[in-house]
Scaffold this motif. Structure first.
Motif, mmCIF file in Angstrom:
data_model
loop_
_atom_site.group_PDB
_atom_site.id
_atom_site.type_symbol
_atom_site.label_atom_id
_atom_site.label_comp_id
_atom_site.label_asym_id
_atom_site.label_seq_id
_atom_site.Cartn_x
_atom_site.Cartn_y
_atom_site.Cartn_z
ATOM 1 N N ALA A 127 0.867 -1.355 0.053
ATOM 2 C CA ALA A 127 -0.166 0.007 0.078
ATOM 3 C C ALA A 127 0.780 1.470 0.075
ATOM 4 O O ALA A 127 0.432 2.323 -0.194
ATOM 5 C CB ALA A 127 -1.076 0.223 1.008
ATOM 6 N N LEU A 128 2.158 1.238 0.570
ATOM 7 C CA LEU A 128 2.859 2.333 0.601
ATOM 8 C C LEU A 128 3.562 2.623 -0.919
ATOM 9 O O LEU A 128 3.696 4.068 -1.004
ATOM 10 C CB LEU A 128 4.180 2.040 1.524
ATOM 11 N N PHE A 129 3.455 2.061 -1.842
ATOM 12 C CA PHE A 129 4.118 2.150 -3.022
ATOM 13 C C PHE A 129 3.236 2.318 -4.285
ATOM 14 O O PHE A 129 2.329 1.196 -4.470
ATOM 15 C CB PHE A 129 5.515 1.252 -3.292
ATOM 16 N N SER A 130 3.464 3.002 -5.184
ATOM 17 C CA SER A 130 2.814 3.152 -6.395
ATOM 18 C C SER A 130 3.694 3.717 -7.454
ATOM 19 O O SER A 130 4.735 4.091 -7.257
ATOM 20 C CB SER A 130 1.681 3.762 -6.416
ATOM 21 N N GLY A 131 3.060 4.084 -8.896
ATOM 22 C CA GLY A 131 3.693 4.520 -9.732
ATOM 23 C C GLY A 131 4.208 5.819 -9.330
ATOM 24 O O GLY A 131 5.387 6.533 -9.806
ATOM 25 N N HIS A 132 3.505 6.735 -8.482
ATOM 26 C CA HIS A 132 3.922 7.878 -8.281
ATOM 27 C C HIS A 132 5.163 7.708 -7.256
ATOM 28 O O HIS A 132 5.829 8.869 -7.237
ATOM 29 C CB HIS A 132 2.978 8.735 -7.414
ATOM 30 N N SER A 133 5.531 6.709 -6.884
ATOM 31 C CA SER A 133 6.728 6.678 -5.889
ATOM 32 C C SER A 133 8.089 7.136 -6.932
ATOM 33 O O SER A 133 9.172 7.227 -6.154
ATOM 34 C CB SER A 133 6.818 5.219 -5.411
ATOM 35 N N LEU A 134 8.066 6.602 -8.048
ATOM 36 C CA LEU A 134 9.303 7.113 -8.887
ATOM 37 C C LEU A 134 9.215 8.605 -8.806
ATOM 38 O O LEU A 134 10.551 8.998 -8.724
ATOM 39 C CB LEU A 134 8.984 6.367 -10.289
ATOM 40 N N ARG A 135 8.242 9.263 -9.127
ATOM 41 C CA ARG A 135 8.475 10.737 -9.326
ATOM 42 C C ARG A 135 8.686 11.370 -8.024
ATOM 43 O O ARG A 135 9.470 12.301 -7.822
ATOM 44 C CB ARG A 135 7.052 11.471 -9.723
ATOM 45 N N ALA A 136 8.059 10.871 -6.849
ATOM 46 C CA ALA A 136 8.343 11.254 -5.507
ATOM 47 C C ALA A 136 9.824 10.976 -4.977
ATOM 48 O O ALA A 136 10.581 11.670 -4.381
ATOM 49 C CB ALA A 136 7.619 10.607 -4.470
ATOM 50 N N GLY A 137 10.593 9.914 -5.826
ATOM 51 C CA GLY A 137 11.730 9.484 -5.446
ATOM 52 C C GLY A 137 12.897 10.603 -5.987
ATOM 53 O O GLY A 137 13.696 11.030 -5.251
ATOM 54 N N LEU A 138 12.330 11.006 -7.347
ATOM 55 C CA LEU A 138 13.298 11.883 -7.988
ATOM 56 C C LEU A 138 13.213 13.069 -7.122
ATOM 57 O O LEU A 138 14.345 13.886 -6.851
ATOM 58 C CB LEU A 138 12.920 12.009 -9.495
ATOM 59 N N ALA A 139 11.879 13.653 -6.813
ATOM 60 C CA ALA A 139 11.751 14.835 -6.269
ATOM 61 C C ALA A 139 12.519 14.896 -4.875
ATOM 62 O O ALA A 139 13.007 16.025 -4.479
ATOM 63 C CB ALA A 139 10.435 15.444 -6.101
ATOM 64 N N SER A 140 12.456 13.929 -4.052
ATOM 65 C CA SER A 140 13.132 13.842 -2.824
ATOM 66 C C SER A 140 14.557 13.680 -2.763
ATOM 67 O O SER A 140 15.240 13.837 -1.637
ATOM 68 C CB SER A 140 12.255 12.686 -2.032
#
Length: 365
Positions: free
Chosen positions: A311-324
């Motif tokens: 539940a913690l991870f989705s496709g948006h996790s890639l974008r959030a990873g780069l931004a973070s």
């Protein structure tokens, strides 16, 4: 959102659509026809078809599907209440919103964001039927304001995939065709801060396929992606990594080389034995499944139950990873993600900037 049978004198005289008016969502261009005083011709009919195709393309496919589901749910709700979805009844729509927020029977209460999405879906569906829905009507606006005040909660954000996470995830993949493809998907999506739909919509060259969402050019220093994104056309530069093992451009080159892809969709399905790349473009759902699968296999957040980890991870996790994770000027991250404002970019940054600037000390305390 729901509508009532009862028609006030101010209600437009809108009859039901033929047959399944309460179930079917007309495509965006279905209402486009020739003026009644004009006779059709081969040329004009072809232009009408062309205009309809453009109208359908005015909204993303996933958005169309969501709006179709919204109307179907609302139409069934109306039937159960003994009313019709047409013409619009603000009173019934207010009751529908209240039902969504409170839950009924086996249906759980929906979140505020989902209810707002349903509201947008209904407004869109009415517009396609040539009817306007006044969202500022007090029967709708006050109920929705009350729902927000009582039930609104901070948005639940997906976990960011950090550099060590993405390396662990690609480390679980093999070096057969599927492994090469999935490695390229993860690294490219992470380095480009791409949406999953942007990843799978890429073609090798411009105008390779009608459903293309962009294309790429591989250069000595990296790859340039030209994307037809939500905010319009934009270029995304993906530089080469510090090693071949972590380089998204190298991973992409390896996949294209061994899959023998030089035209059409970049990311395609493979044969069952994994030895041949097929012509069919991957669905964006593959990216979501791939992220969850590799998160589990790599042991990320292993202290949590499997259900919670998924539940913690989705496709948006890639974008959030780069931004973070990208330690560069925020403007470059904003440009890479294609955001119109820095505020939107900051929503993707998971605690990166907390206390970096201490205003308490700056104020003399």
């Amino acid at each position: 959102m729901s509508e009532n049978n009862e028609k006030s004198s101010s209600d437009p005289k809108v009859g039901p659509l033929p047959n399944e008016d309460d179930e079917r969502v007309p495509p965006s261009g279905e209402a486009l026809t020739l003026p009644s005083h004009m006779a059709g011709s081969g040329t004009l009919d072809r232009l009408v078809d062309t205009a309809r195709n453009y109208a359908v393309a005015s909204t993303a496919e996933n958005t169309n599907k969501a709006y179709a589901a919204d109307w179907k749910h609302f139409a069934r709700w109306c039937r159960l209440k003994g009313t019709d979805p047409l013409p619009p009844s603000p009173e019934m729509i207010g009751l529908y919103l209240a039902d969504l927020a409170s839950g009924s029977g086996s249906s759980p209460a929906l979140s505020v964001s989902t209810i707002e999405r349903r509201m947008s879906g209904l407004a869109w569906n009415y517009a396609q039927r040539g009817v306007s829905l006044d969202r500022k009507n007090r029967h709708i606006a006050t109920v929705l304001a009350g729902i927000k005040r009582k039930h609104a909660r901070p948005p639940v954000q997906k976990e960011a995939i950090l550099p060590e996470d993405i390396l662990a995830m690609v480390g679980t993949l093999g070096f057969d065709l599927r492994g090469l493809r999935d490695r390229a998907i993860l690294l490219l999506g992470y380095a480009g801060g791409l949406r999953r739909s942007e990843i799978v919509s890429l073609d090798v060259g411009k105008d390779d396929t009608p459903d293309s969402g962009g294309w790429l050019e591989i250069l000595d220093d990296g790859a340039v992606l030209t994307l037809n994104a939500k905010t319009g056309w934009r270029e995304v530069e993906i530089g080469r990594g510090s090693s071949e093992q972590t380089c998204p451009v190298h991973a992409l080159e390896q996949w294209l080389r061994f899959a023998k892809i030089d035209f059409g969709p970049i990311f395609t399905r493979t044969s069952r034995d994994g030895k041949k790349a097929l012509e069919a473009r991957l669905s964006d759902k593959h990216v979501a499944r791939l992220i969850k699968q590799t998160v589990l296999m790599s042991g990320i957040r292993a202290e949590l139950p499997e259900k919670d980890r998924l539940a913690l991870f989705s496709g948006h996790s890639l974008r959030a990873g780069l931004a973070s994770s990208a330690e560069v000027d925020e403007r470059y991250v904003q440009k890479q993600l294609g955001h119109a404002s820095a505020e939107m970019t900051r929503r993707y940054q998971r605690r990166r900037d907390r206390f970096r600037v201490n205003l308490t000390k700056a104020a003399g305390l």
